[in-house]
Design a protein around this motif. Structure first.
Motif, mmCIF file in Angstrom:
data_model
loop_
_atom_site.group_PDB
_atom_site.id
_atom_site.type_symbol
_atom_site.label_atom_id
_atom_site.label_comp_id
_atom_site.label_asym_id
_atom_site.label_seq_id
_atom_site.Cartn_x
_atom_site.Cartn_y
_atom_site.Cartn_z
ATOM 1 N N VAL A 28 0.832 -1.206 0.000
ATOM 2 C CA VAL A 28 0.000 0.000 0.000
ATOM 3 C C VAL A 28 0.862 1.250 0.000
ATOM 4 N N ILE A 29 1.863 1.279 0.886
ATOM 5 C CA ILE A 29 2.725 2.459 0.996
ATOM 6 C C ILE A 29 3.492 2.710 -0.299
ATOM 7 N N VAL A 30 4.068 1.641 -0.852
ATOM 8 C CA VAL A 30 4.864 1.801 -2.078
ATOM 9 C C VAL A 30 3.989 2.261 -3.240
ATOM 10 N N ASP A 31 2.778 1.727 -3.342
ATOM 11 C CA ASP A 31 1.897 2.140 -4.437
ATOM 12 C C ASP A 31 1.499 3.611 -4.306
ATOM 13 N N PHE A 32 1.210 4.064 -3.078
ATOM 14 C CA PHE A 32 0.862 5.477 -2.904
ATOM 15 C C PHE A 32 2.069 6.376 -3.170
ATOM 16 N N LEU A 33 3.255 5.954 -2.742
ATOM 17 C CA LEU A 33 4.458 6.722 -3.059
ATOM 18 C C LEU A 33 4.688 6.781 -4.564
ATOM 19 N N SER A 34 4.484 5.652 -5.230
ATOM 20 C CA SER A 34 4.657 5.613 -6.688
ATOM 21 C C SER A 34 3.643 6.513 -7.384
ATOM 22 N N LEU A 35 2.385 6.466 -6.910
ATOM 23 C CA LEU A 35 1.330 7.272 -7.515
ATOM 24 C C LEU A 35 1.635 8.766 -7.384
ATOM 25 N N ASN A 36 2.016 9.191 -6.200
ATOM 26 C CA ASN A 36 2.278 10.613 -5.971
ATOM 27 C C ASN A 36 3.566 11.069 -6.643
ATOM 28 N N THR A 37 4.569 10.210 -6.626
ATOM 29 C CA THR A 37 5.812 10.534 -7.340
ATOM 30 C C THR A 37 5.546 10.687 -8.826
ATOM 31 N N ALA A 38 4.734 9.787 -9.366
ATOM 32 C CA ALA A 38 4.404 9.855 -10.788
ATOM 33 C C ALA A 38 3.629 11.128 -11.113
ATOM 34 N N PHE A 39 2.679 11.507 -10.237
ATOM 35 C CA PHE A 39 1.859 12.698 -10.486
ATOM 36 C C PHE A 39 2.735 13.948 -10.509
ATOM 37 N N VAL A 40 3.595 14.097 -9.492
ATOM 38 C CA VAL A 40 4.455 15.290 -9.411
ATOM 39 C C VAL A 40 5.534 15.240 -10.488
ATOM 40 N N GLY A 41 6.127 14.063 -10.682
ATOM 41 C CA GLY A 41 7.173 13.944 -11.692
ATOM 42 C C GLY A 41 6.671 14.230 -13.096
ATOM 43 N N ALA A 42 5.469 13.756 -13.386
ATOM 44 C CA ALA A 42 4.889 14.017 -14.714
ATOM 45 C C ALA A 42 4.634 15.510 -14.917
ATOM 46 N N TYR A 43 4.223 16.196 -13.848
ATOM 47 C CA TYR A 43 3.981 17.644 -13.955
ATOM 48 C C TYR A 43 5.289 18.385 -14.256
ATOM 49 N N ALA A 81 7.724 -2.278 -11.488
ATOM 50 C CA ALA A 81 9.094 -2.564 -11.052
ATOM 51 C C ALA A 81 9.107 -3.069 -9.610
ATOM 52 N N PHE A 82 8.292 -2.462 -8.759
ATOM 53 C CA PHE A 82 8.236 -2.916 -7.362
ATOM 54 C C PHE A 82 7.705 -4.340 -7.281
#
Length: 459
Positions: free
Chosen positions: A14-29, A122-123
């Protein structure tokens, strides 16, 4: 405490997926706009929050991180991830249209999902590789015993022995001692519960062929107090190969055994749909040719244009098969006789041409349309000849389980049969069809039939 780290798998995912989701959102921006200030301000904060809320809702509703060890493989994890992603994209798309959020960058959304998919995948792949190696080294194991010794019991042990990455460790067989299992058992039924408590057994496999219901009931009832799983092993392998299916009478599973090996709904539905469309197209588009064939048949020899004969179809049901007449009238006035090939004196000159090109079979598309036949399937025979074939080759009965066809492997590879022995030889080809039947295989047979017709090699 047993498996003390296993409880961490769920929150870690759960933690890794939420970190991945938020990292992807900010990184994509950042990738899209080369700055991050606006992503922390409306309207992107609303979208950011919604991304997390939707993912959390999917976790709570679908419970995507719960799976048995046997399914802890990269393929299953990636497949489940893609399903979650598809649902997430659909919900965000509905929101985007509902609020008319055309001010959101579509490129940003696209990059977000690409990054998230890559990070999450990847995770998962890394988790699979790590746990497989970790378990293969002897950690994070599940301990199991097998109650009831026999071939089925040995097969489950062999399976786990060849897959150490699943982390199952064998702790012995338990059964009533006998000459057959002497030196193999760890103990009898009375020794089972002491082993479960002393070794911390997680799972008890009960082999149904070798254990009675009374003992199995005791094992199941005891599982609630001692905290172990009970799994039943039933040897369905021979039945499933014969087309068995499982039915449920309320909560009671019932194994249905059927001799109709080919009652596969999807294959039959697709095949019947194709038969209807193909026969309608053949009868409609080929009408001018059929009229010419009918006229030539009518004027080259005396007698009717069509020839009707009783044949045996699926499940032994008789039906009338239709052909363009290729023989002189009353050719069988003395009784059923097989064709002697193209040199048979009973065949008209025009009939020889139609047989070599298989054009005499064209009216059978009507049989296909009304459901008596299929485009592809074993050739139907008369009961008189079937009785003789079965005496030599009893396996012919298996062909009656499928619908007969206009063309078949036997027709392509062998052609018309002049006697019972040749019919049996042709049967060897047709027996391949029930085992290999598929839509693509039917297409291959049709293509080969068209080649035979074009080359005039029918015999």
């Amino acid at each position: 405490m047993r498996h003390r780290y296993s409880i961490l798998f769920f929150p870690l995912h759960v933690i890794v997926d939420f970190l991945s989701l938020n990292t992807a959102f900010v990184g994509a921006y950042f990738i899209k706009f080369q700055q991050l200030e606006a992503v922390f301000q409306p309207p992107y904060t609303s979208l950011w929050v919604l991304f997390n809320v939707v993912w959390l809702a999917e976790i709570l509703v679908l419970k995507p991180y719960i799976y048995p060890r046997q399914l802890f493989k990269a393929y299953h994890l990636i497949k489940k991830l893609l399903i979650l992603m598809a649902i997430h994209i659909a919900i965000i798309s509905v929101y985007w249209v509902a609020v008319k959020g055309y001010y959101y960058s579509r490129e940003h959304l696209f990059i977000t999902y690409i990054l998230f998919t890559g990070l999450a995948a990847a995770f998962r792949i890394g988790s699979v590789l790590f746990l497989q190696e970790y378990r293969a080294r002897g950690y994070n194991n599940r301990r199991y015993v097998i109650v009831g010794y026999g071939k089925l019991a040995a097969s489950i042990q062999s399976f786990y022995d060849t897959h150490p990455e699943m982390g199952f460790r064998f702790h012995g067989y338990f059964d009533q001692p006998s000459a057959d299992n002497k030196g193999i058992l760890r103990g009898g039924y009375d020794d089972l519960y002491a082993c479960i408590e002393s070794d911390g057994i997680d799972c008890v496999y009960c082999c149904m062929p070798y254990i009675d219901n009374g003992r199995m009931k005791t094992i199941v009832e005891n599982a609630e107090n001692v905290d172990y799983q009970v799994k039943l092993l039933v040897d369905f392998r021979g039945f499933l190969a014969r087309g068995a299916s499982v039915e449920y009478h309320d909560f009671l599973p019932v194994l249905s055994l059927s001799s109709q090996m080919l009652a596969d709904f999807q294959v039959n539905t697709l095949k019947r749909s194709f038969d209807i469309l193909f026969s309608m197209a053949a009868l409609g588009l080929g009408l001018p040719l059929f009229l010419i064939l009918a006229a030539i048949t009518r004027f080259t020899s005396k007698g009717p244009i069509f020839y009707a004969q009783e044949r045996i179809g699926q499940e032994g049901k008789p039906f009338k098969i239709y052909k363009f007449r290729s023989m002189y009238v009353n050719s069988e006035k003395s009784g059923p006789v097989l064709s002697g090939g193209l040199l048979d004196a009973r065949i008209t000159p025009w009939g020889r041409f139609m047989r070599s090109t298989r054009l005499d079979e064209v009216p059978q598309f009507y049989n296909v349309l009304i459901g008596d036949m299929s485009v592809v399937g074993p050739r139907p025979e008369r009961q008189y000849f079937i009785d003789q074939i079965v005496e030599i080759a009893p396996e012919y009965r298996s062909l009656l389980k499928v619908k007969p066809g206009i063309t078949s492997i036997g027709q392509i590879k062998y052609g018309y049969a002049a006697n019972i022995d040749e019919m049996v030889q042709r049967l060897r080809y047709d027996l391949l069809y029930p085992k290999r039947r598929s839509f693509l295989f039917d297409m291959w047979i049709i293509a080969q039939t068209l080649r035979v017709m074009a080359q005039g090699r029918g015999k």
